[in-house]
Design a protein around this motif. Structure first.
Motif, PDB file in Angstrom:
ATOM      1  N   LYS A  11      42.227 -11.817  33.689  1.00 53.71           N
ATOM      2  CA  LYS A  11      41.408 -12.499  32.926  1.00 53.71           C
ATOM      3  C   LYS A  11      42.328 -13.267  32.491  1.00 53.71           C
ATOM      4  N   SER A  13      42.012 -17.273  29.811  1.00 55.93           N
ATOM      5  CA  SER A  13      41.161 -18.067  28.656  1.00 55.93           C
ATOM      6  C   SER A  13      41.050 -19.637  29.506  1.00 55.93           C
ATOM      7  N   GLU A  52      34.670 -12.893  27.303  1.00 57.33           N
ATOM      8  CA  GLU A  52      33.898 -11.234  26.768  1.00 57.33           C
ATOM      9  C   GLU A  52      33.702 -11.117  25.384  1.00 57.33           C
ATOM     10  N   VAL A  56      33.862 -14.056  31.509  1.00 56.00           N
ATOM     11  CA  VAL A  56      34.739 -13.921  31.721  1.00 56.00           C
ATOM     12  C   VAL A  56      35.543 -15.164  32.702  1.00 56.00           C
ATOM     13  N   LEU A  58      38.344 -15.291  35.956  1.00 59.19           N
ATOM     14  CA  LEU A  58      40.094 -14.679  36.473  1.00 59.19           C
ATOM     15  C   LEU A  58      40.389 -15.064  37.400  1.00 59.19           C
ATOM     16  N   THR A 107      33.191  -7.400  38.339  1.00 58.67           N
ATOM     17  CA  THR A 107      32.818  -7.333  36.881  1.00 58.67           C
ATOM     18  C   THR A 107      31.949  -7.503  35.659  1.00 58.67           C
TER      19      THR A 107
END
Length: 172
Positions: A11, A13, A52, A56, A58, A107
């Protein structure tokens, strides 16, 4: 989220340096296929939309390097919208986008979503084919010329986990 063989889902940002290739290559793809105004697509949503608990982002890493990625953001209470699907230009045709999509689905189910929604551009036949092959329902006439439709919408119902349902194990 590590796995054997040097594969790992991570995960991230939007401001994580590992996300830079995704942003750079997607921007290039959009501008190449749709013109300079397509640059705006990459700045349409704030980074926190992909954080979150409602979203999300990924990355699929191979030996620590990003090779594919994708994200979702909240569309409505039960629906997540897939965005930013990407495979590094040097790693295409390896099934990596399918792996990312499956992990995004897993997820999203764990986060309580029951539906995925997305649109892809009419000049992205590889994305259209990915979503069809992954069991997404087209919300458009697949026999029509995609250039006459505009964005191509898809949806997929996700399994509902009950209070006792385990989230299934996965491997990248």
């Amino acid at each position: 989220m590590s796995a054997a063989g040097g594969w790992e889902f991570r995960k991230a940002s939007v401001d994580d340096p590992l996300v830079e290739p995704l942003l750079r290559e997607l921007t290039h793809e959009y501008v190449t296929r749709y013109g300079p105004e397509a640059h705006q697509e990459m700045t349409r949503y704030p980074g926190e939309a992909f954080a979150e608990p409602h979203g999300v982002l990924l990355l699929l890493l191979e030996d620590g390097e990003p090779v594919a990625g994708g994200a979702y953001k909240r569309y409505d209470e039960r629906t997540a919208e897939v965005k930013r699907m990407w495979t590094h230009s040097a790693h295409r045709r390896r099934g990596l986008a399918r792996r990312v999509l499956a992990e995004l689905e897993r997820t999203a189910v764990a986060a309580g979503y029951t539906r995925f929604y997305l649109t892809t551009g009419p000049r992205q036949p590889e994305a259209r084919n990915l979503y069809l092959a992954a069991g997404y329902t087209p919300l458009f006439d697949v026999s029509a010329d995609p250039l006459t439709i505009g964005p191509l919408p898809f949806e997929k119902r996700l399994p509902v986990l009950g209070p006792q349902s385990p989230v299934l194990a996965h491997t990248p």
